[in-house]
Each structure stands twice: as C-alpha cells, then as structure tokens.
Write a protein that holds these residues in place. Sequence first.
Motif, short mmCIF file in Angstrom:
data_model
loop_
_atom_site.label_atom_id
_atom_site.label_comp_id
_atom_site.label_asym_id
_atom_site.label_seq_id
_atom_site.Cartn_x
_atom_site.Cartn_y
_atom_site.Cartn_z
N TRP A 10 17.27 -43.31 -6.30
CA TRP A 10 16.60 -42.08 -6.72
C TRP A 10 16.32 -41.16 -5.54
O TRP A 10 15.38 -40.38 -5.56
N SER A 11 17.16 -41.26 -4.51
CA SER A 11 16.92 -40.49 -3.28
C SER A 11 16.89 -38.99 -3.50
O SER A 11 16.33 -38.24 -2.69
N ARG A 12 17.47 -38.53 -4.62
CA ARG A 12 17.43 -37.09 -4.90
C ARG A 12 16.00 -36.59 -5.11
O ARG A 12 15.74 -35.39 -5.08
N MET A 13 15.06 -37.54 -5.33
CA MET A 13 13.66 -37.14 -5.49
C MET A 13 12.99 -36.82 -4.16
O MET A 13 11.92 -36.23 -4.12
N MET A 14 13.63 -37.21 -3.06
CA MET A 14 13.02 -37.00 -1.75
C MET A 14 12.95 -35.53 -1.38
O MET A 14 13.86 -34.75 -1.65
N VAL A 15 11.86 -35.16 -0.76
CA VAL A 15 11.71 -33.81 -0.22
C VAL A 15 12.79 -33.57 0.83
O VAL A 15 13.07 -34.45 1.65
N ALA A 16 13.39 -32.39 0.82
CA ALA A 16 14.38 -32.06 1.84
C ALA A 16 13.73 -32.12 3.22
O ALA A 16 12.57 -31.74 3.39
N ALA A 17 14.48 -32.62 4.20
CA ALA A 17 13.93 -32.79 5.55
C ALA A 17 13.40 -31.48 6.11
O ALA A 17 12.31 -31.43 6.70
N GLU A 18 14.17 -30.40 5.94
CA GLU A 18 13.72 -29.11 6.47
C GLU A 18 12.49 -28.61 5.74
O GLU A 18 11.64 -27.91 6.31
N GLN A 19 12.36 -28.98 4.47
CA GLN A 19 11.19 -28.59 3.69
C GLN A 19 9.95 -29.33 4.19
O GLN A 19 8.87 -28.73 4.33
N ALA A 20 10.08 -30.62 4.44
CA ALA A 20 8.96 -31.41 4.95
C ALA A 20 8.48 -30.87 6.29
O ALA A 20 7.27 -30.75 6.54
N GLN A 21 9.42 -30.52 7.15
CA GLN A 21 9.04 -29.99 8.47
C GLN A 21 8.42 -28.61 8.35
O GLN A 21 7.47 -28.28 9.09
N PHE A 22 8.89 -27.81 7.43
CA PHE A 22 8.30 -26.49 7.18
C PHE A 22 6.85 -26.64 6.72
O PHE A 22 5.95 -25.96 7.24
N MET A 23 6.61 -27.55 5.80
CA MET A 23 5.24 -27.74 5.31
C MET A 23 4.33 -28.34 6.39
O MET A 23 3.15 -27.99 6.47
N ALA A 24 4.88 -29.20 7.22
CA ALA A 24 4.10 -29.74 8.33
C ALA A 24 3.66 -28.61 9.27
O ALA A 24 2.52 -28.60 9.76
N ASN A 25 4.53 -27.65 9.49
CA ASN A 25 4.16 -26.52 10.34
C ASN A 25 3.15 -25.60 9.66
O ASN A 25 2.29 -25.01 10.34
N LEU A 26 3.20 -25.50 8.33
CA LEU A 26 2.15 -24.76 7.63
C LEU A 26 0.81 -25.45 7.82
O LEU A 26 -0.22 -24.78 8.02
N ILE A 27 0.80 -26.77 7.76
CA ILE A 27 -0.42 -27.53 7.99
C ILE A 27 -0.98 -27.26 9.38
O ILE A 27 -2.19 -27.07 9.56
N ARG A 28 -0.10 -27.21 10.36
CA ARG A 28 -0.54 -26.90 11.73
C ARG A 28 -1.09 -25.47 11.81
O ARG A 28 -2.11 -25.22 12.46
N LEU A 29 -0.43 -24.53 11.16
CA LEU A 29 -0.83 -23.12 11.23
C LEU A 29 -2.22 -22.89 10.66
O LEU A 29 -2.98 -22.06 11.18
N ILE A 30 -2.57 -23.61 9.59
CA ILE A 30 -3.88 -23.40 8.98
C ILE A 30 -4.91 -24.43 9.45
O ILE A 30 -6.02 -24.49 8.93
N ASN A 31 -4.52 -25.25 10.45
CA ASN A 31 -5.43 -26.26 11.00
C ASN A 31 -5.98 -27.18 9.91
O ASN A 31 -7.18 -27.47 9.86
N ALA A 32 -5.11 -27.61 9.02
CA ALA A 32 -5.52 -28.44 7.89
C ALA A 32 -5.98 -29.82 8.36
O ALA A 32 -5.37 -30.43 9.24
N THR A 33 -7.06 -30.29 7.76
CA THR A 33 -7.53 -31.66 8.00
C THR A 33 -7.62 -32.47 6.71
O THR A 33 -7.81 -33.68 6.75
N LYS A 34 -7.49 -31.79 5.56
CA LYS A 34 -7.54 -32.48 4.27
C LYS A 34 -6.38 -32.00 3.39
O LYS A 34 -6.25 -30.80 3.15
#
Length: 218
Positions: A37-61
């Motif tokens: 079911w690997s097609r369910m996995m988030v695209a690698a570039e998408q995961a990294q994009f969202m990780a950078n959004l988390i950094r940008l907004i200083n997310a802790t939760k």
Amino acid sequence: QCFKEKNSLHMVMNIISSHSDRYQCSGALLLTLEDEWSRMMVAAEQAQFMANLIRLINATKAIEIGMYTGYNALSMALAMPENGQVVACEIEDTYVQIAKPFFKEAGVENKIDVQHQDALKTLDELIAAGEVGTYDFVFIDADKVNYDRYYEKSLELIRTRGIIAIDNVLWSGRVVNPAPNDTSSQALDALNKKIYKDQRVELSMLTVGDGLTITIKR
C-alpha cells in the motif's frame, strides 16, 4: 511494465533522499516503498515541504491524522524543537509496529505520541481535554469519507494562524465529476468546494504529491 515503474520510483526516491533528506527519514521512506500500500505514503518532497512549514511557524504541537508507517510523523518531529510533540493517529497495528523502531532510531520517540485508535475519538478526546486552539499544525491524510469531520475538529484544535494541511485533494483527478458510487472522490470534491468558500481560513491548493491544500486559520 509495473516492475520498471516501481524501479523508476525507487530511483527518484533515492535521488530525493540523497539530495534533500538531511534528517534521517530515508530508511522509513525506502521501507515503506516495499509495502503493497506504498501509494498511501506522503510524497517525499511533500513531507519535506511540510517540515519546513513547521520550522517557519515555530510549531511545537502538531497532529497527524493517518500516520501510516510513520515517515511523515518522523519528518515533522525532526523539524520541531526538543519540547515538540506530534500526536500521530493510526488505527492499523501493523503500521504502528513498523513506525516505532524508526522513531527510536532517530531519537524522537519522546516527541511522537502514537494514538492507536480511531482518529475521531482521539480528536474528541483532545477537545474534551481543553486542547482547543493550542495546536500549530495539523496534517489530514486518512479515510477520505471522514475528511470533513477531521477538518472541522482540526479547526477547533488549531490556533489562529496555525496551518491545516490536507492531502490527496486532487485524488488522481477523480475529484473532477466523481462517479456516483465513488464516495471518497465525492467527499474530497465536497470538501474542496467547502474550503474554497470557508471564510474561517486562508488557503492555497498545490499540485504537490496528489494535491495538497494548505489552510491558515484566521
């Protein structure tokens, strides 16, 4: 043909891992590609994009609704400071057991609270516990027929200017005139139209992965 396509996908993922993934997620990514079911996995570039959004907004939760094998939960946790916390919702035990060793290996098991139960129950429990308006980031990537319910509960839990990211909003194009018996496509189409008119959020629909909508709570 299928074998060639899978090999090509592996090559692309390896390129992304070796040129973009600095944060120990490649093991989880490559193992997930072996799953049927690997097609369910988030695209690698998408995961990294969202990780950078988390950094940008200083997310802790953060909350992930639909953890699968943990690749994206791991990516989010690594993007957070030491006091960061990801509530990861996953109902399938097989995927929980795959994910946990990767969390431990990366040294972020203390940052990821795996909720092994129905995601709606977890969200209701967080709301009942007084967590309304305290989360910085929510990622929705679970069963599509419940997307609207996930979205509404996430809006309660997210803070003002917090981000809700919604996966699969293009659904390989099936959201265009969805078939009468295709409840998943119908649900996604209805939510896309709803969010477009929703004055509670700002939004941007991106062609990343299988379509990613980013909403910011007003």
